[in-house]
Design an enzyme around this catalytic site. Structure first.
Site, PDB file in Angstrom:
ATOM      1  N   SER A 192      92.751  29.483  39.057  1.00 33.03           N
ATOM      2  CA  SER A 192      92.514  28.534  40.181  1.00 33.03           C
ATOM      3  C   SER A 192      93.735  27.557  40.128  1.00 33.03           C
ATOM      4  O   SER A 192      94.914  28.206  40.318  1.00 33.03           O
ATOM      5  CB  SER A 192      91.303  27.637  40.015  1.00 33.03           C
ATOM      6  N   ASP A 270      88.252  33.970  48.653  1.00 32.03           N
ATOM      7  CA  ASP A 270      88.116  33.341  47.419  1.00 32.03           C
ATOM      8  C   ASP A 270      86.783  32.320  47.960  1.00 32.03           C
ATOM      9  O   ASP A 270      87.183  31.512  48.701  1.00 32.03           O
ATOM     10  CB  ASP A 270      89.378  32.693  47.183  1.00 32.03           C
ATOM     11  N   HIS A 337      85.683  33.691  42.576  1.00 35.08           N
ATOM     12  CA  HIS A 337      86.583  32.623  41.984  1.00 35.08           C
ATOM     13  C   HIS A 337      86.705  32.901  40.552  1.00 35.08           C
ATOM     14  O   HIS A 337      85.773  32.578  39.758  1.00 35.08           O
ATOM     15  CB  HIS A 337      86.239  31.264  42.304  1.00 35.08           C
TER      16      HIS A 337
END
Length: 392
Positions: A192, A270, A337
């Protein structure tokens, strides 16, 4: 013409009074809890927090001025001189207000960091969970600067320290002194906001080592796109404008220029970008997208088409990057994710696959040059191996 590569680490904080990104921090936290839940199927290794003593004398401090830290588990056997550095994710703060808020969380202060963390997925110490990296020196660098380990300034009035670049440098110096300088192979990874940081710092990481050291980088869920949201606006562009100079921060403007071999692992849909960038509350005030973004099974055909357009933008963004023989790709058509941190997505009997190959095997084959890896999934809903995230 290729976009120019600039590293602009000047924080440009604006004074808007929105709590939206505080909500995003909470959503990022919920994603982290999902990762921990996925890890709970077996007893994970718990690794204690190490604060970097003396970092404050170098100005390398968290948002609130506390010491930065990392979790380290030493390698052994054939992995004793191999190092994996994993950069923690956790969104960004883009205003004075939400950076002040962030000081009261683990994302901005060592005072609130967990004293130990489970090492799962790419950090696991079990060969049956992490076949290629289980016996490496594995480090998780905690994220407490709010800008993907970039920035070097402060706001005295709000008592905020934007010292991500110094944290990065000081942590690397500390780890080099603890044996990383002798590495014969190294991998910089991140998830991330940490996946974005692994792009930003990839070539710097390469430069720490002699040319004889094998060095590569992995960005997991770090391809944040400058995409149009459901209202026709640019939510993420506006947010990044408050974090750092715009053209310097979007990874789609950076990846093709990275010299060090890099692997991009990303879900085509995502989950964080769906929640925070494509259909945030500010772009969907009447909640038309609420059910769909919480569970893709509730999306209608036009909403699914919107996501397909986003997937196409992602594929276009990596087109130049993918032409390099040294780079790798795994873009699966999932609503997910951070797939390298979760055990169920990294390496398990039912983990996601493209063709017959899962994520851990794909990354390992690419890192060790066992096979070229440019895996792009067919569009949703063809992939039945996804571990899609559903938000209650």
């Amino acid at each position: 013409m290729k976009p120019m590569l600039y590293f602009c680490f000047v924080i440009v904080l604006i004074r808007s009074a929105s709590g939206f990104f505080e909500d995003l921090d909470a959503r990022e936290t919920s994603l982290s809890y999902l990762e921990n839940d996925a890890a709970a199927t077996s007893e994970p290794l718990m690794v204690p927090l190490t604060l970097i003593q003396g970092a404050d004398s170098k100005g390398a401090v968290c948002l609130d001025g506390t010491l930065p830290g990392y979790h380290i588990h030493r390698g052994s056997g054939s992995g004793a001189n191999s190092w994996l550095i994993h950069l923690e994710g956790g969104g960004w703060c883009n205003t004075i207000r939400n950076c002040v808020y962030r000081k009261t969380t683990r994302r901005g202060s060592a005072k609130f960091m967990e004293k130990q963390l489970p090492f799962t997925g790419i950090l696991s110490n079990k060969a049956e969970e992490n076949p290629d990296f289980f016996n490496w020196n594995r480090v998780k660098l905690r994220y407490c600067d709010g800008a993907s380990f970039s920035g070097d300034s402060q706001n005295e009035g709000a008592q905020l320290y934007f010292r991500g670049q110094r944290i990065w440098l000081t942590a690397m110096q500390d780890l080099m002194a603890k044996g990383m300088q002798n590495a014969d192979q190294a991998l910089l990874s991140g998830c991330s906001a940490g996946g974005l940081a692994s792009i930003l710092h990839c070539d710097e990481f390469r430069d720490l080592f002699p040319k004889t050291t094998k060095v590569k980088c992995l960005s997991d869920a770090g391809m944040f796109l400058d995409a149009v949201d459901v209202s026709g606006g640019h939510t993420l562009r506006n947010m990044f404008a408050g974090v750092v100079s715009l053209q310097c921060f979007f990874p789609q403007n950076l990846v093709a220029n990275i010299k060090t071999p890099m692997f991009l692992l990303n879900a085509a849909y995502d989950a964080w970008q769906v929640q925070a960038s494509l259909a945030p509350p500010t772009a969907d005030p009447h909640g038309y997208w609420s059910d769909c973004k919480s569970d893709h099974a509730h999306c209608n055909s036009s909403q699914i088409q919107f996501f397909q357009d986003f997937r196409n933008q992602m594929l276009n963004a990596v087109e130049v990057f993918s032409k390099s023989n040294e780079n790798g790709l795994f873009i699966n058509s999932c609503f997910a994710h951070c797939q390298s941190e979760r055990q169920d997505t990294w390496y398990a009997d039912d983990s996601p696959r493209i063709g017959d190959k899962g994520i851990a095997k794909s990354v390992g084959d690419w890192y060790f040059d066992r096979a070229a890896l440019k895996a792009i999934d067919c569009p949703y809903p063809c992939d039945k191996t996804c571990r899609n995230l559903v938000f209650k």
